[in-house]
Motif scaffolding. Structure first.
Motif, PDB file in Angstrom:
ATOM      1  N   TRP A   1      -7.140  -9.760  -9.624  1.00 10.67           N
ATOM      2  CA  TRP A   1      -6.194  -9.373  -8.460  1.00 10.67           C
ATOM      3  C   TRP A   1      -4.786  -9.591  -9.149  1.00 10.67           C
ATOM      4  O   TRP A   1      -4.527  -9.951 -10.337  1.00 10.67           O
ATOM      5  CB  TRP A   1      -6.322 -10.390  -7.196  1.00 10.67           C
ATOM      6  CG  TRP A   1      -6.532 -11.720  -7.657  1.00 10.67           C
ATOM      7  CD1 TRP A   1      -7.747 -12.557  -7.432  1.00 10.67           C
ATOM      8  CD2 TRP A   1      -5.583 -12.858  -7.649  1.00 10.67           C
ATOM      9  NE1 TRP A   1      -7.272 -13.827  -7.647  1.00 10.67           N
ATOM     10  CE2 TRP A   1      -5.954 -14.038  -7.786  1.00 10.67           C
ATOM     11  CE3 TRP A   1      -3.982 -12.897  -7.881  1.00 10.67           C
ATOM     12  CZ2 TRP A   1      -5.299 -15.334  -8.227  1.00 10.67           C
ATOM     13  CZ3 TRP A   1      -3.471 -14.022  -7.973  1.00 10.67           C
ATOM     14  CH2 TRP A   1      -3.973 -15.181  -8.220  1.00 10.67           C
ATOM     15  N   GLU A   2      -3.675  -9.230  -8.354  1.00  3.70           N
ATOM     16  CA  GLU A   2      -2.357  -8.754  -8.702  1.00  3.70           C
ATOM     17  C   GLU A   2      -2.550  -7.383  -9.485  1.00  3.70           C
ATOM     18  O   GLU A   2      -2.786  -7.274 -10.578  1.00  3.70           O
ATOM     19  CB  GLU A   2      -1.895  -9.518  -9.903  1.00  3.70           C
ATOM     20  CG  GLU A   2      -1.381 -10.901  -9.087  1.00  3.70           C
ATOM     21  CD  GLU A   2      -0.196 -10.792  -8.113  1.00  3.70           C
ATOM     22  OE1 GLU A   2       0.806  -9.689  -8.288  1.00  3.70           O
ATOM     23  OE2 GLU A   2      -0.065 -11.557  -7.247  1.00  3.70           O
ATOM     24  N   SER A   3      -2.050  -6.532  -8.522  1.00  9.51           N
ATOM     25  CA  SER A   3      -1.833  -4.913  -8.994  1.00  9.51           C
ATOM     26  C   SER A   3      -1.390  -4.661 -10.224  1.00  9.51           C
ATOM     27  O   SER A   3      -2.170  -3.827 -11.018  1.00  9.51           O
ATOM     28  CB  SER A   3      -1.180  -4.033  -7.775  1.00  9.51           C
ATOM     29  OG  SER A   3       0.134  -4.802  -7.837  1.00  9.51           O
TER      30      SER A   3
ATOM     31  N   SER B   1      -2.536   1.158   1.404  1.00 17.51           N
ATOM     32  CA  SER B   1      -1.574   0.103   0.580  1.00 17.51           C
ATOM     33  C   SER B   1      -0.907   0.520  -0.561  1.00 17.51           C
ATOM     34  O   SER B   1      -1.874   1.156  -1.520  1.00 17.51           O
ATOM     35  CB  SER B   1      -2.408  -1.114   0.296  1.00 17.51           C
ATOM     36  OG  SER B   1      -1.955  -1.776  -0.838  1.00 17.51           O
ATOM     37  N   HIS B   2       0.330   0.309  -0.848  1.00 16.75           N
ATOM     38  CA  HIS B   2       0.985   0.796  -2.188  1.00 16.75           C
ATOM     39  C   HIS B   2       0.145   0.292  -3.415  1.00 16.75           C
ATOM     40  O   HIS B   2       0.157   0.867  -4.405  1.00 16.75           O
ATOM     41  CB  HIS B   2       2.525   0.423  -2.234  1.00 16.75           C
ATOM     42  CG  HIS B   2       3.416   0.870  -1.324  1.00 16.75           C
ATOM     43  ND1 HIS B   2       3.478   0.548   0.429  1.00 16.75           N
ATOM     44  CD2 HIS B   2       4.221   1.874  -1.235  1.00 16.75           C
ATOM     45  CE1 HIS B   2       4.475   1.321   0.750  1.00 16.75           C
ATOM     46  NE2 HIS B   2       4.930   2.471   0.027  1.00 16.75           N
ATOM     47  N   ASN B   3       0.047  -1.098  -3.379  1.00 14.12           N
ATOM     48  CA  ASN B   3      -0.526  -1.816  -4.333  1.00 14.12           C
ATOM     49  C   ASN B   3      -2.039  -1.332  -4.701  1.00 14.12           C
ATOM     50  O   ASN B   3      -2.350  -1.446  -5.975  1.00 14.12           O
ATOM     51  CB  ASN B   3      -0.591  -3.044  -4.229  1.00 14.12           C
ATOM     52  CG  ASN B   3       0.649  -3.696  -4.315  1.00 14.12           C
ATOM     53  OD1 ASN B   3       1.920  -3.485  -4.983  1.00 14.12           O
ATOM     54  ND2 ASN B   3       1.234  -4.512  -3.280  1.00 14.12           N
TER      55      ASN B   3
ATOM     56  N   GLY C   1      -9.079  -5.284   3.811  1.00 13.50           N
ATOM     57  CA  GLY C   1      -7.637  -5.782   4.151  1.00 13.50           C
ATOM     58  C   GLY C   1      -7.151  -4.757   5.335  1.00 13.50           C
ATOM     59  O   GLY C   1      -7.794  -3.711   5.826  1.00 13.50           O
ATOM     60  N   GLY C   2      -6.055  -5.411   5.936  1.00  9.81           N
ATOM     61  CA  GLY C   2      -5.446  -4.660   7.188  1.00  9.81           C
ATOM     62  C   GLY C   2      -6.277  -4.574   8.151  1.00  9.81           C
ATOM     63  O   GLY C   2      -6.882  -5.699   8.695  1.00  9.81           O
ATOM     64  N   PRO C   3      -6.471  -3.353   8.814  1.00  9.44           N
ATOM     65  CA  PRO C   3      -7.479  -3.182   9.867  1.00  9.44           C
ATOM     66  C   PRO C   3      -8.953  -3.574   9.656  1.00  9.44           C
ATOM     67  O   PRO C   3      -9.399  -3.812  10.312  1.00  9.44           O
ATOM     68  CB  PRO C   3      -7.161  -1.870  10.342  1.00  9.44           C
ATOM     69  CG  PRO C   3      -6.723  -1.254   9.184  1.00  9.44           C
ATOM     70  CD  PRO C   3      -5.864  -2.108   8.328  1.00  9.44           C
TER      71      PRO C   3
ATOM     72  N   ASN D   1      -6.110 -14.938  -2.252  1.00 12.83           N
ATOM     73  CA  ASN D   1      -4.836 -14.669  -1.455  1.00 12.83           C
ATOM     74  C   ASN D   1      -4.569 -13.884  -0.206  1.00 12.83           C
ATOM     75  O   ASN D   1      -3.797 -13.812   0.477  1.00 12.83           O
ATOM     76  CB  ASN D   1      -3.948 -13.818  -2.358  1.00 12.83           C
ATOM     77  CG  ASN D   1      -3.694 -14.690  -3.686  1.00 12.83           C
ATOM     78  OD1 ASN D   1      -2.973 -15.549  -3.808  1.00 12.83           O
ATOM     79  ND2 ASN D   1      -4.322 -14.228  -5.024  1.00 12.83           N
ATOM     80  N   ARG D   2      -6.070 -13.479   0.219  1.00 17.03           N
ATOM     81  CA  ARG D   2      -5.897 -12.705   1.373  1.00 17.03           C
ATOM     82  C   ARG D   2      -5.005 -11.548   1.301  1.00 17.03           C
ATOM     83  O   ARG D   2      -4.307 -10.997   2.125  1.00 17.03           O
ATOM     84  CB  ARG D   2      -5.821 -13.530   2.784  1.00 17.03           C
ATOM     85  CG  ARG D   2      -6.092 -13.003   4.047  1.00 17.03           C
ATOM     86  CD  ARG D   2      -6.031 -14.050   5.233  1.00 17.03           C
ATOM     87  NE  ARG D   2      -7.421 -14.917   5.190  1.00 17.03           N
ATOM     88  CZ  ARG D   2      -8.300 -14.629   5.846  1.00 17.03           C
ATOM     89  NH1 ARG D   2      -8.324 -13.521   6.558  1.00 17.03           N
ATOM     90  NH2 ARG D   2      -9.385 -15.496   5.895  1.00 17.03           N
ATOM     91  N   LEU D   3      -5.092 -10.852   0.334  1.00 16.91           N
ATOM     92  CA  LEU D   3      -4.199  -9.612   0.026  1.00 16.91           C
ATOM     93  C   LEU D   3      -5.087  -8.690  -0.843  1.00 16.91           C
ATOM     94  O   LEU D   3      -6.214  -8.973  -1.457  1.00 16.91           O
ATOM     95  CB  LEU D   3      -3.083  -9.949  -0.800  1.00 16.91           C
ATOM     96  CG  LEU D   3      -2.121 -11.007  -0.338  1.00 16.91           C
ATOM     97  CD1 LEU D   3      -0.943 -11.395  -1.351  1.00 16.91           C
ATOM     98  CD2 LEU D   3      -1.388 -10.321   0.861  1.00 16.91           C
TER      99      LEU D   3
HETATM  100  N1  LIG Z   1       1.587  -9.230  -5.703  1.00  9.80           N
HETATM  101  C1  LIG Z   1       0.512  -8.619  -4.922  1.00  9.80           C
HETATM  102  C2  LIG Z   1       0.792  -8.183  -3.435  1.00  9.80           C
HETATM  103  C3  LIG Z   1      -0.478  -7.437  -2.681  1.00  9.80           C
HETATM  104  C4  LIG Z   1      -0.003  -7.133  -1.302  1.00  9.80           C
HETATM  105  O1  LIG Z   1       1.179  -7.713  -0.823  1.00  9.80           O
HETATM  106  N2  LIG Z   1      -0.809  -6.640  -0.715  1.00  9.80           N
HETATM  107  C5  LIG Z   1      -0.583  -6.327   0.790  1.00  9.80           C
HETATM  108  C6  LIG Z   1      -0.911  -4.679   0.775  1.00  9.80           C
HETATM  109  S1  LIG Z   1       0.287  -3.599  -0.219  1.00  9.80           S
HETATM  110  C7  LIG Z   1      -1.802  -6.875   1.627  1.00  9.80           C
HETATM  111  O2  LIG Z   1      -2.786  -7.167   1.069  1.00  9.80           O
HETATM  112  N3  LIG Z   1      -1.479  -7.016   2.852  1.00  9.80           N
HETATM  113  C8  LIG Z   1      -2.396  -7.555   3.730  1.00  9.80           C
HETATM  114  C9  LIG Z   1      -3.265  -7.034   4.289  1.00  9.80           C
HETATM  115  O3  LIG Z   1      -3.486  -5.670   3.745  1.00  9.80           O
HETATM  116  O4  LIG Z   1      -4.377  -7.366   4.743  1.00  9.80           O
HETATM  117  C10 LIG Z   1       0.058  -7.532  -5.833  1.00  9.80           C
HETATM  118  O5  LIG Z   1       0.675  -6.868  -6.339  1.00  9.80           O
HETATM  119  O6  LIG Z   1      -1.382  -7.338  -5.834  1.00  9.80           O
END
Ligand SMILES: N[C@@H](CCC(=O)N[C@@H](CS)C(=O)NCC(=O)O)C(=O)O
Length: 205
Positions: free
Chosen positions: A66-68, A10-12, A33-35, A48-50
């Motif tokens: 949270w929030e990168s 993940s970029h963040n 997160g993801g997989p 936020n499930r992020l």
């Molecule tokens: N504004 C948030 C965005 C976070 C975000 O969109 N993260 C993505 C990955 S870059 C994410 O969690 N996607 C769903 C996942 O991986 O389950 C931040 O900067 O932390």
């Protein structure tokens, strides 16, 4: 100790890991997160499930965030003020490029997904072309900015270089038609010498 939660592709998440290395703070990272999916404990910390989120055990009672980009500012304030220094106008000048990165992420998202996660024969050419056009237009702005000083943070490297430094790697690594960007490429070469940038330049997945 800072615990970073999030998958490293993940970029963040990459941004936060890189900042922790630059700040020379003790850190560890857990995949989520993801997989990897999410746990209830994580969702209690970040509903936020992020990803990413961090927990700093150095703060009494623990501190979750949270929030990168907020995390980058916290790491700099708490552990490495030299990474976000200067007068209010200098800090704001640097800070704008952190917020601007989210607009760049929006411009690059579809072409990134098409090129990295969609098989070549199934790619949507219109999305790819639109992404090339949108990212080139924004990178022309960054190129102009990097002609004025070596770093987005000013005369020295700082946290403002981390968000776009992370996305610039993807832009270059996608290998699509790009504007000539000598200032961005010179900055990218300097970033490759930074501690922690190796966490950003892992293969795109
Ligand atoms: N504004 C948030 C965005 C976070 C975000 O969109 N993260 C993505 C990955 S870059 C994410 O969690 N996607 C769903 C996942 O991986 O389950 C931040 O900067 O932390």
């Amino acid at each position: 100790m800072i615990t970073i939660w999030g998958r490293l592709n993940s970029h963040n998440v990459k941004k936060v890991v890189w900042a922790a290395v630059e700040a020379e703070v003790e850190w560890q990272r857990n995949d989520i997160g993801g997989p990897f999916g999410y746990t209830d404990d994580y969702l209690a910390m970040n509903p936020n499930r992020l990803v990413p989120a961090i927990e700093d055990s150095g703060v009494q009672g623990g501190f979750c965030l949270w929030e990168s980009n907020a995390i980058l500012r916290y790491i700099a304030d708490a552990y490495a003020p030299q990474l976000w220094s200067g007068t209010p106008d200098q800090r704001a000048d640097a800070d704008r490029w952190m917020d601007w990165q989210f607009a760049f992420a929006d411009a690059q998202r579809a072409v990134f997904l098409q090129m990295v996660r969609v098989p070549a024969e199934e790619r949507d050419k219109a999305k790819v072309e639109a992404g090339i056009k949108a990212t080139n237009a924004m990178m022309a702005i960054l190129e102009d900015r990097l002609g004025k000083s070596e770093w987005l943070s000013g005369e020295q490297f700082g946290i403002a270089d981390i968000p776009m430094g992370t996305y610039a790697h993807t832009w270059l690594a996608l290998g699509l038609d790009r504007i000539a960007a000598p200032n961005i490429r010179a900055w990218y070469a300097r970033l490759n010498e930074r501690a922690g940038y190796q966490y950003v330049t892992i293969p795109l997945t």
